[in-house]
Motif scaffolding. Structure first.
Motif, PDB file in Angstrom:
ATOM      1  N   ALA A 192      11.729  36.475 143.789  1.00  0.00           N
ATOM      2  CA  ALA A 192      13.147  36.659 143.501  1.00  0.00           C
ATOM      3  C   ALA A 192      13.229  37.672 142.373  1.00  0.00           C
ATOM      4  O   ALA A 192      12.365  37.699 141.496  1.00  0.00           O
ATOM      5  CB  ALA A 192      13.807  35.351 143.086  1.00  0.00           C
ATOM      6  N   GLY A 193      14.268  38.473 142.385  1.00  0.00           N
ATOM      7  CA  GLY A 193      14.392  39.521 141.373  1.00  0.00           C
ATOM      8  C   GLY A 193      15.200  39.139 140.155  1.00  0.00           C
ATOM      9  O   GLY A 193      15.237  39.898 139.183  1.00  0.00           O
ATOM     10  N   SER A 194      15.842  37.954 140.188  1.00  0.00           N
ATOM     11  CA  SER A 194      16.704  37.589 139.071  1.00  0.00           C
ATOM     12  C   SER A 194      17.012  36.096 139.084  1.00  0.00           C
ATOM     13  O   SER A 194      16.823  35.408 140.089  1.00  0.00           O
ATOM     14  CB  SER A 194      18.023  38.359 139.149  1.00  0.00           C
ATOM     15  OG  SER A 194      18.770  37.927 140.279  1.00  0.00           O
ATOM     16  N   GLU A 195      17.541  35.639 137.983  1.00  0.00           N
ATOM     17  CA  GLU A 195      18.012  34.258 137.872  1.00  0.00           C
ATOM     18  C   GLU A 195      19.138  34.016 138.879  1.00  0.00           C
ATOM     19  O   GLU A 195      19.168  32.983 139.550  1.00  0.00           O
ATOM     20  CB  GLU A 195      18.508  33.997 136.455  1.00  0.00           C
ATOM     21  CG  GLU A 195      19.093  32.633 136.239  1.00  0.00           C
ATOM     22  CD  GLU A 195      19.548  32.407 134.806  1.00  0.00           C
ATOM     23  OE1 GLU A 195      20.377  31.500 134.616  1.00  0.00           O
ATOM     24  OE2 GLU A 195      19.096  33.124 133.887  1.00  0.00           O
ATOM     25  N   ARG A 196      20.034  34.972 138.970  1.00  0.00           N
ATOM     26  CA  ARG A 196      21.164  34.826 139.898  1.00  0.00           C
ATOM     27  C   ARG A 196      20.683  34.625 141.336  1.00  0.00           C
ATOM     28  O   ARG A 196      21.184  33.761 142.058  1.00  0.00           O
ATOM     29  CB  ARG A 196      22.069  36.047 139.801  1.00  0.00           C
ATOM     30  CG  ARG A 196      23.254  35.988 140.724  1.00  0.00           C
ATOM     31  CD  ARG A 196      24.145  37.185 140.565  1.00  0.00           C
ATOM     32  NE  ARG A 196      25.253  37.090 141.486  1.00  0.00           N
ATOM     33  CZ  ARG A 196      26.352  37.770 141.392  1.00  0.00           C
ATOM     34  NH1 ARG A 196      26.525  38.616 140.402  1.00  0.00           N
ATOM     35  NH2 ARG A 196      27.308  37.627 142.275  1.00  0.00           N
ATOM     36  N   GLU A 197      19.712  35.440 141.746  1.00  0.00           N
ATOM     37  CA  GLU A 197      19.184  35.313 143.106  1.00  0.00           C
ATOM     38  C   GLU A 197      18.579  33.931 143.335  1.00  0.00           C
ATOM     39  O   GLU A 197      18.769  33.322 144.393  1.00  0.00           O
ATOM     40  CB  GLU A 197      18.154  36.400 143.378  1.00  0.00           C
ATOM     41  CG  GLU A 197      17.625  36.393 144.794  1.00  0.00           C
ATOM     42  CD  GLU A 197      16.629  37.508 145.081  1.00  0.00           C
ATOM     43  OE1 GLU A 197      16.334  37.691 146.268  1.00  0.00           O
ATOM     44  OE2 GLU A 197      16.152  38.172 144.137  1.00  0.00           O
ATOM     45  N   LEU A 198      17.859  33.423 142.356  1.00  0.00           N
ATOM     46  CA  LEU A 198      17.245  32.101 142.462  1.00  0.00           C
ATOM     47  C   LEU A 198      18.313  31.028 142.709  1.00  0.00           C
ATOM     48  O   LEU A 198      18.179  30.207 143.618  1.00  0.00           O
ATOM     49  CB  LEU A 198      16.477  31.801 141.167  1.00  0.00           C
ATOM     50  CG  LEU A 198      15.337  30.816 141.229  1.00  0.00           C
ATOM     51  CD1 LEU A 198      14.177  31.378 142.027  1.00  0.00           C
ATOM     52  CD2 LEU A 198      14.884  30.477 139.816  1.00  0.00           C
ATOM     53  N   TYR A 199      19.382  31.081 141.919  1.00  0.00           N
ATOM     54  CA  TYR A 199      20.437  30.084 142.067  1.00  0.00           C
ATOM     55  C   TYR A 199      21.229  30.261 143.359  1.00  0.00           C
ATOM     56  O   TYR A 199      21.659  29.276 143.968  1.00  0.00           O
ATOM     57  CB  TYR A 199      21.357  30.082 140.856  1.00  0.00           C
ATOM     58  CG  TYR A 199      20.768  29.329 139.686  1.00  0.00           C
ATOM     59  CD1 TYR A 199      20.522  27.962 139.777  1.00  0.00           C
ATOM     60  CD2 TYR A 199      20.445  29.978 138.504  1.00  0.00           C
ATOM     61  CE1 TYR A 199      19.969  27.262 138.705  1.00  0.00           C
ATOM     62  CE2 TYR A 199      19.899  29.285 137.435  1.00  0.00           C
ATOM     63  CZ  TYR A 199      19.665  27.924 137.540  1.00  0.00           C
ATOM     64  OH  TYR A 199      19.118  27.236 136.501  1.00  0.00           O
ATOM     65  N   GLU A 200      21.420  31.495 143.805  1.00  0.00           N
ATOM     66  CA  GLU A 200      22.106  31.726 145.082  1.00  0.00           C
ATOM     67  C   GLU A 200      21.304  31.143 146.242  1.00  0.00           C
ATOM     68  O   GLU A 200      21.866  30.517 147.153  1.00  0.00           O
ATOM     69  CB  GLU A 200      22.359  33.219 145.296  1.00  0.00           C
ATOM     70  CG  GLU A 200      23.452  33.769 144.400  1.00  0.00           C
ATOM     71  CD  GLU A 200      23.591  35.279 144.473  1.00  0.00           C
ATOM     72  OE1 GLU A 200      22.740  35.955 145.109  1.00  0.00           O
ATOM     73  OE2 GLU A 200      24.558  35.793 143.880  1.00  0.00           O
ATOM     74  N   LEU A 201      19.992  31.345 146.222  1.00  0.00           N
ATOM     75  CA  LEU A 201      19.134  30.776 147.260  1.00  0.00           C
ATOM     76  C   LEU A 201      19.179  29.252 147.229  1.00  0.00           C
ATOM     77  O   LEU A 201      19.217  28.591 148.271  1.00  0.00           O
ATOM     78  CB  LEU A 201      17.698  31.264 147.091  1.00  0.00           C
ATOM     79  CG  LEU A 201      17.460  32.748 147.354  1.00  0.00           C
ATOM     80  CD1 LEU A 201      16.110  33.175 146.789  1.00  0.00           C
ATOM     81  CD2 LEU A 201      17.560  33.053 148.843  1.00  0.00           C
ATOM     82  N   ASN A 202      19.192  28.689 146.031  1.00  0.00           N
ATOM     83  CA  ASN A 202      19.279  27.242 145.894  1.00  0.00           C
ATOM     84  C   ASN A 202      20.587  26.721 146.489  1.00  0.00           C
ATOM     85  O   ASN A 202      20.591  25.691 147.181  1.00  0.00           O
ATOM     86  CB  ASN A 202      19.142  26.833 144.433  1.00  0.00           C
ATOM     87  CG  ASN A 202      19.049  25.333 144.261  1.00  0.00           C
ATOM     88  OD1 ASN A 202      18.260  24.672 144.927  1.00  0.00           O
ATOM     89  ND2 ASN A 202      19.846  24.789 143.351  1.00  0.00           N
ATOM     90  N   GLU A 203      21.681  27.401 146.242  1.00  0.00           N
ATOM     91  CA  GLU A 203      22.975  26.980 146.790  1.00  0.00           C
ATOM     92  C   GLU A 203      22.975  27.064 148.317  1.00  0.00           C
ATOM     93  O   GLU A 203      23.524  26.183 148.986  1.00  0.00           O
ATOM     94  CB  GLU A 203      24.109  27.814 146.195  1.00  0.00           C
ATOM     95  CG  GLU A 203      24.388  27.496 144.744  1.00  0.00           C
ATOM     96  CD  GLU A 203      24.662  26.020 144.483  1.00  0.00           C
ATOM     97  OE1 GLU A 203      25.465  25.416 145.227  1.00  0.00           O
ATOM     98  OE2 GLU A 203      24.054  25.468 143.549  1.00  0.00           O
ATOM     99  N   GLU A 204      22.347  28.106 148.868  1.00  0.00           N
ATOM    100  CA  GLU A 204      22.237  28.218 150.322  1.00  0.00           C
ATOM    101  C   GLU A 204      21.440  27.044 150.897  1.00  0.00           C
ATOM    102  O   GLU A 204      21.805  26.478 151.934  1.00  0.00           O
ATOM    103  CB  GLU A 204      21.562  29.530 150.725  1.00  0.00           C
ATOM    104  CG  GLU A 204      22.422  30.753 150.561  1.00  0.00           C
ATOM    105  CD  GLU A 204      21.702  32.002 151.039  1.00  0.00           C
ATOM    106  OE1 GLU A 204      21.200  32.005 152.188  1.00  0.00           O
ATOM    107  OE2 GLU A 204      21.634  32.965 150.261  1.00  0.00           O
TER     108      GLU A 204
END
Length: 112
Positions: free
Chosen positions: A53-65
């Motif tokens: 993952a390239g960022s904290e935001r991406e990590l959390y977006e994937l978690n929400e998905e």
């Protein structure tokens, strides 16, 4: 059955730190899976892949998905004793779950 472990590449963590964070994420997500998923994954060889993952935001977006899809998932926030600040989100695990379901969320990510 499969588990995807997504590690933040933007933090510049060392190899050992990455391994530890991936292990934490894997175990925690496994604990959130139901008994049938746990059993099927263990009997199938515990297939897993480690992705970037390239960022904290991406990590959390994937978690929400993952949560929206009803998949077990876990974000790891580091204690901050070594390479990153306390509370830094470092890794996410999704699954164990059917491979197609995990790939629907993580299939476009690069290997770590």
């Amino acid at each position: 059955m499969k588990q995807a472990i997504v590690v933040r590449a933007d933090l510049g963590m060392g190899t050992g730190k990455v391994a530890a964070q991936a292990a934490h994420a894997s175990l925690r997500a496994f604990e959130y899976a139901d008994d049938n998923a746990q059993r099927a994954w263990k009997q199938g060889g515990q297939k897993k892949v480690v992705l970037k993952a390239g960022s904290e935001r991406e990590l959390y977006e994937l978690n929400e998905e993952a949560k929206a899809a009803g998949l077990p998932s876990a974000v790891i926030e580091d204690a901050g004793h070594t390479q990153v600040e306390p509370g830094t989100p470092t890794a996410l695990a999704i699954g164990p779950a059917p491979e197609a379901d995990v790939d629907a969320i993580t299939g476009n990510l690069s290997l770590f």
